[in-house]
Design a protein around this motif. Structure first.
Motif, short mmCIF file in Angstrom:
data_model
loop_
_atom_site.label_atom_id
_atom_site.label_comp_id
_atom_site.label_asym_id
_atom_site.label_seq_id
_atom_site.Cartn_x
_atom_site.Cartn_y
_atom_site.Cartn_z
N ASN A 79 0.83 -1.21 0.00
CA ASN A 79 0.00 0.00 0.00
C ASN A 79 0.87 1.26 0.00
O ASN A 79 0.55 2.24 -0.68
CB ASN A 79 -0.94 0.02 1.20
N ALA A 80 1.94 1.24 0.76
CA ALA A 80 2.84 2.40 0.80
C ALA A 80 3.50 2.60 -0.57
O ALA A 80 3.59 3.73 -1.07
CB ALA A 80 3.89 2.22 1.88
N GLU A 81 3.97 1.51 -1.18
CA GLU A 81 4.59 1.61 -2.50
C GLU A 81 3.59 2.10 -3.54
O GLU A 81 3.92 2.93 -4.39
CB GLU A 81 5.15 0.25 -2.91
N ARG A 82 2.36 1.62 -3.46
CA ARG A 82 1.32 2.04 -4.39
C ARG A 82 1.01 3.52 -4.20
O ARG A 82 0.84 4.26 -5.17
CB ARG A 82 0.06 1.21 -4.16
N ALA A 83 0.98 3.97 -2.95
CA ALA A 83 0.71 5.39 -2.67
C ALA A 83 1.82 6.28 -3.24
O ALA A 83 1.54 7.34 -3.81
CB ALA A 83 0.56 5.61 -1.18
N VAL A 84 3.05 5.85 -3.10
CA VAL A 84 4.17 6.62 -3.64
C VAL A 84 4.09 6.68 -5.17
O VAL A 84 4.28 7.74 -5.78
CB VAL A 84 5.52 6.02 -3.18
N ALA A 85 3.78 5.54 -5.79
CA ALA A 85 3.69 5.50 -7.25
C ALA A 85 2.56 6.40 -7.76
O ALA A 85 2.75 7.15 -8.73
CB ALA A 85 3.47 4.06 -7.72
N VAL A 86 1.43 6.36 -7.08
CA VAL A 86 0.30 7.20 -7.50
C VAL A 86 0.64 8.67 -7.30
O VAL A 86 0.32 9.52 -8.15
CB VAL A 86 -0.98 6.81 -6.73
N THR A 87 1.29 8.99 -6.21
CA THR A 87 1.69 10.37 -5.96
C THR A 87 2.65 10.87 -7.04
O THR A 87 2.53 12.00 -7.52
CB THR A 87 2.35 10.50 -4.57
N GLN A 88 3.58 10.04 -7.44
CA GLN A 88 4.51 10.42 -8.51
C GLN A 88 3.76 10.65 -9.83
O GLN A 88 4.06 11.59 -10.56
CB GLN A 88 5.59 9.35 -8.68
N GLU A 89 2.78 9.79 -10.13
CA GLU A 89 2.00 9.97 -11.35
C GLU A 89 1.19 11.25 -11.29
O GLU A 89 1.08 11.98 -12.28
CB GLU A 89 1.06 8.78 -11.56
N ILE A 90 0.63 11.56 -10.13
CA ILE A 90 -0.16 12.78 -9.96
C ILE A 90 0.73 14.01 -10.14
O ILE A 90 0.34 14.98 -10.79
CB ILE A 90 -0.87 12.79 -8.59
N ILE A 91 1.92 13.95 -9.59
CA ILE A 91 2.86 15.07 -9.76
C ILE A 91 3.21 15.25 -11.24
O ILE A 91 3.28 16.37 -11.74
CB ILE A 91 4.11 14.87 -8.89
N ALA A 92 3.42 14.15 -11.95
CA ALA A 92 3.73 14.23 -13.38
C ALA A 92 2.57 14.84 -14.16
O ALA A 92 2.79 15.69 -15.04
CB ALA A 92 4.06 12.84 -13.92
N VAL A 93 1.34 14.43 -13.85
CA VAL A 93 0.17 14.99 -14.53
C VAL A 93 0.04 16.48 -14.22
O VAL A 93 -0.22 17.30 -15.11
CB VAL A 93 -1.11 14.23 -14.11
N THR A 94 0.26 16.85 -12.97
CA THR A 94 0.17 18.25 -12.57
C THR A 94 1.23 19.09 -13.27
O THR A 94 0.95 20.20 -13.74
CB THR A 94 0.33 18.37 -11.04
N GLN A 95 2.43 18.56 -13.36
CA GLN A 95 3.51 19.27 -14.04
C GLN A 95 3.20 19.45 -15.53
O GLN A 95 3.40 20.53 -16.09
CB GLN A 95 4.83 18.53 -13.86
N LYS A 96 2.70 18.41 -16.16
CA LYS A 96 2.35 18.49 -17.58
C LYS A 96 1.23 19.51 -17.80
O LYS A 96 1.27 20.29 -18.76
CB LYS A 96 1.93 17.12 -18.10
#
Length: 128
Positions: A79-96
């Motif tokens: 769950n922690a790894e999944r949360a980190v991965a989702v957070t990274q994807e969200i940051i990438a979408v926000t940056q784009k």
């Protein structure tokens, strides 16, 4: 003279409205993608929690409890790894999304500059 000014003002207003519509569209697409990522993460977390709870209800002895403890630590780590991965994807979408909005703002600024410069050049050429 008034007609020319009105034409320029209306053209600029139309251009501004078009740019605002494009910016809203880009922002909504970004928000939609972020919501989609969060919902998928929530679904996976709910599945993991329901699996863990069903395993907990089936535990009958101390060995089962030990196995459940190991599953709990593994599930927590996942769950922690999944949360980190989702957070990274969200940051990438926000940056784009931010980059797209910046590009739209630069286009708007360039178009406004061009709209101001063109009549001045035309008037200067007519004055010569």
């Amino acid at each position: 003279m008034t007609q020319q000014l009105n034409t320029q003002v209306f053209a600029y207003a139309k251009q501004l409205a078009d740019s605002a519509f494009k910016a809203q569209s880009v922002a909504l697409k970004g928000l939609e993608r972020v919501a989609e990522l969060q919902i998928k993460a929530l679904e996976k977390q709910a599945e993991a929690a329901s699996d863990f709870i069903s395993d907990a209800f089936e535990t009958r002895d101390i060995d089962g409890l030990r196995a459940l403890w190991e599953k709990a630590t593994a599930a927590s780590r996942e769950n922690a790894e999944r949360a980190v991965a989702v957070t990274q994807e969200i940051i990438a979408v926000t940056q784009k999304t931010a980059e797209s909005l910046t590009a739209l703002a630069q286009e708007q600024q360039q178009a406004a500059n061009d709209a101001v410069v063109a009549p001045v050049k035309k008037a200067a050429a007519a004055a010569k």
